[in-house]
Design a protein around this motif. Structure first.
Motif, mmCIF file in Angstrom:
data_model
loop_
_atom_site.group_PDB
_atom_site.id
_atom_site.type_symbol
_atom_site.label_atom_id
_atom_site.label_comp_id
_atom_site.label_asym_id
_atom_site.label_seq_id
_atom_site.Cartn_x
_atom_site.Cartn_y
_atom_site.Cartn_z
ATOM 1 N N SER A 34 -7.718 52.252 6.849
ATOM 2 C CA SER A 34 -8.438 51.944 5.851
ATOM 3 C C SER A 34 -7.875 50.549 5.335
ATOM 4 O O SER A 34 -8.718 49.706 4.749
ATOM 5 N N LEU A 35 -6.746 50.372 5.500
ATOM 6 C CA LEU A 35 -5.961 48.994 5.165
ATOM 7 C C LEU A 35 -5.891 48.726 3.745
ATOM 8 O O LEU A 35 -5.575 47.963 3.362
ATOM 9 N N GLU A 36 -6.090 49.816 2.967
ATOM 10 C CA GLU A 36 -5.878 49.627 1.557
ATOM 11 C C GLU A 36 -4.347 49.102 1.016
ATOM 12 O O GLU A 36 -4.172 48.529 0.358
ATOM 13 N N VAL A 61 3.456 41.788 -1.723
ATOM 14 C CA VAL A 61 4.590 40.963 -1.147
ATOM 15 C C VAL A 61 4.529 40.957 0.372
ATOM 16 O O VAL A 61 5.457 40.730 1.282
ATOM 17 N N ASP A 62 3.136 41.533 1.038
ATOM 18 C CA ASP A 62 2.872 41.288 2.206
ATOM 19 C C ASP A 62 4.048 42.188 3.232
ATOM 20 O O ASP A 62 4.288 41.415 4.273
ATOM 21 N N VAL A 63 4.013 43.300 3.037
ATOM 22 C CA VAL A 63 4.847 43.991 3.808
ATOM 23 C C VAL A 63 4.422 44.681 5.063
ATOM 24 O O VAL A 63 4.864 44.700 5.961
ATOM 25 N N PHE A 64 3.009 44.655 4.963
ATOM 26 C CA PHE A 64 2.188 45.223 6.329
ATOM 27 C C PHE A 64 1.621 44.325 6.991
ATOM 28 O O PHE A 64 1.130 43.037 6.438
ATOM 29 N N ASP A 65 1.585 44.301 8.081
ATOM 30 C CA ASP A 65 0.425 43.666 8.959
ATOM 31 C C ASP A 65 -0.477 44.652 9.482
ATOM 32 O O ASP A 65 -0.458 45.990 9.286
ATOM 33 N N ALA A 66 -1.855 44.022 9.891
ATOM 34 C CA ALA A 66 -3.179 44.769 10.457
ATOM 35 C C ALA A 66 -2.646 44.724 12.035
ATOM 36 O O ALA A 66 -2.897 43.537 12.264
ATOM 37 N N GLU A 67 -2.766 45.744 12.593
ATOM 38 C CA GLU A 67 -2.640 45.790 13.811
ATOM 39 C C GLU A 67 -3.726 46.320 14.779
ATOM 40 O O GLU A 67 -4.392 47.244 14.483
ATOM 41 N N GLU A 68 -4.337 45.628 15.812
ATOM 42 C CA GLU A 68 -5.509 45.982 16.474
ATOM 43 C C GLU A 68 -5.031 47.330 17.348
ATOM 44 O O GLU A 68 -4.123 47.194 18.071
ATOM 45 N N ILE A 69 -6.086 48.413 17.340
ATOM 46 C CA ILE A 69 -5.971 49.410 18.240
ATOM 47 C C ILE A 69 -7.053 49.785 18.811
ATOM 48 O O ILE A 69 -8.294 49.231 18.178
ATOM 49 N N GLU A 71 -9.248 52.112 18.236
ATOM 50 C CA GLU A 71 -10.506 52.664 17.301
ATOM 51 C C GLU A 71 -10.704 51.730 16.093
ATOM 52 O O GLU A 71 -11.677 51.945 15.348
ATOM 53 N N GLY A 72 -9.884 50.387 16.162
ATOM 54 C CA GLY A 72 -10.057 49.465 15.150
ATOM 55 C C GLY A 72 -8.915 48.736 14.872
ATOM 56 O O GLY A 72 -8.277 48.164 15.584
ATOM 57 N N LYS A 73 -8.413 49.146 13.537
ATOM 58 C CA LYS A 73 -7.033 48.472 13.059
ATOM 59 C C LYS A 73 -6.416 49.412 12.322
ATOM 60 O O LYS A 73 -6.999 50.242 11.863
ATOM 61 N N ARG A 74 -5.031 49.255 12.094
ATOM 62 C CA ARG A 74 -4.296 50.092 11.547
ATOM 63 C C ARG A 74 -3.146 49.337 10.770
ATOM 64 O O ARG A 74 -2.654 48.172 11.442
ATOM 65 N N ALA A 75 -2.544 49.576 9.371
ATOM 66 C CA ALA A 75 -1.459 48.901 9.008
ATOM 67 C C ALA A 75 -0.142 49.393 9.555
ATOM 68 O O ALA A 75 -0.214 50.349 10.070
ATOM 69 N N VAL A 76 0.872 48.300 9.992
ATOM 70 C CA VAL A 76 2.194 48.655 10.422
ATOM 71 C C VAL A 76 3.157 48.109 9.269
ATOM 72 O O VAL A 76 2.652 47.137 8.631
ATOM 73 N N VAL A 77 4.288 48.699 8.991
ATOM 74 C CA VAL A 77 4.983 48.268 7.995
ATOM 75 C C VAL A 77 5.986 47.122 8.841
ATOM 76 O O VAL A 77 7.033 47.671 9.835
ATOM 77 N N ALA A 78 5.500 45.957 8.576
ATOM 78 C CA ALA A 78 6.151 44.904 9.413
ATOM 79 C C ALA A 78 7.386 44.154 8.645
ATOM 80 O O ALA A 78 8.152 43.830 9.338
ATOM 81 N N ARG A 79 7.362 44.417 7.556
ATOM 82 C CA ARG A 79 8.386 43.601 6.814
ATOM 83 C C ARG A 79 9.112 44.623 5.605
ATOM 84 O O ARG A 79 9.094 44.246 4.317
ATOM 85 N N PRO A 80 9.684 45.771 6.098
ATOM 86 C CA PRO A 80 10.072 46.770 5.088
ATOM 87 C C PRO A 80 11.361 46.067 4.087
ATOM 88 O O PRO A 80 11.334 46.711 3.050
ATOM 89 N N GLU A 81 12.156 45.211 4.557
ATOM 90 C CA GLU A 81 12.989 44.603 3.838
ATOM 91 C C GLU A 81 12.420 43.744 2.619
ATOM 92 O O GLU A 81 13.351 43.518 1.580
ATOM 93 N N ASP A 82 11.201 43.222 2.565
ATOM 94 C CA ASP A 82 10.439 42.750 1.507
ATOM 95 C C ASP A 82 10.040 43.735 0.270
ATOM 96 O O ASP A 82 9.535 43.085 -0.714
ATOM 97 N N CYS A 83 9.960 44.728 0.702
ATOM 98 C CA CYS A 83 9.464 45.754 -0.309
ATOM 99 C C CYS A 83 10.221 45.695 -1.815
ATOM 100 O O CYS A 83 11.384 45.712 -1.599
#
Ligand code: SF4
Length: 64
Positions: free
Chosen positions: A13-15, A22-30, A32-44
């Protein structure tokens, strides 16, 4: 603490990606479409908005 996504539950859903202040997630192409990934956990900042908005309860907060 930072989020972890359970991809057995995630429906892409990319919600979380949309709401994170603070932009912790990136949207990754897969295939089936897209999914969120935890790209910057240190910024949480542990607001847990991503946990609250996830429509399938796929996000849990875990220790760094
Ligand atoms: S808890 Fe808040 S700051 Fe951390 S990843 Fe989720 S929305 Fe972003």
């Amino acid at each position: 603490m930072h989020p972890r996504i359970d991809y057995n539950k995630c429906v892409g859903s990319l919600e979380c990606y949309d709401i994170c202040p603070v932009d912790v997630f990136d949207a990754e192409e897969i295939e089936e479409g897209k999914r969120a990934v935890v790209a910057r956990p240190e910024d949480c900042v542990e607001c847990e908005l991503c946990v609250q908005v996830c429509p399938t309860d796929a996000i849990k907060m875990i220790e760094d």
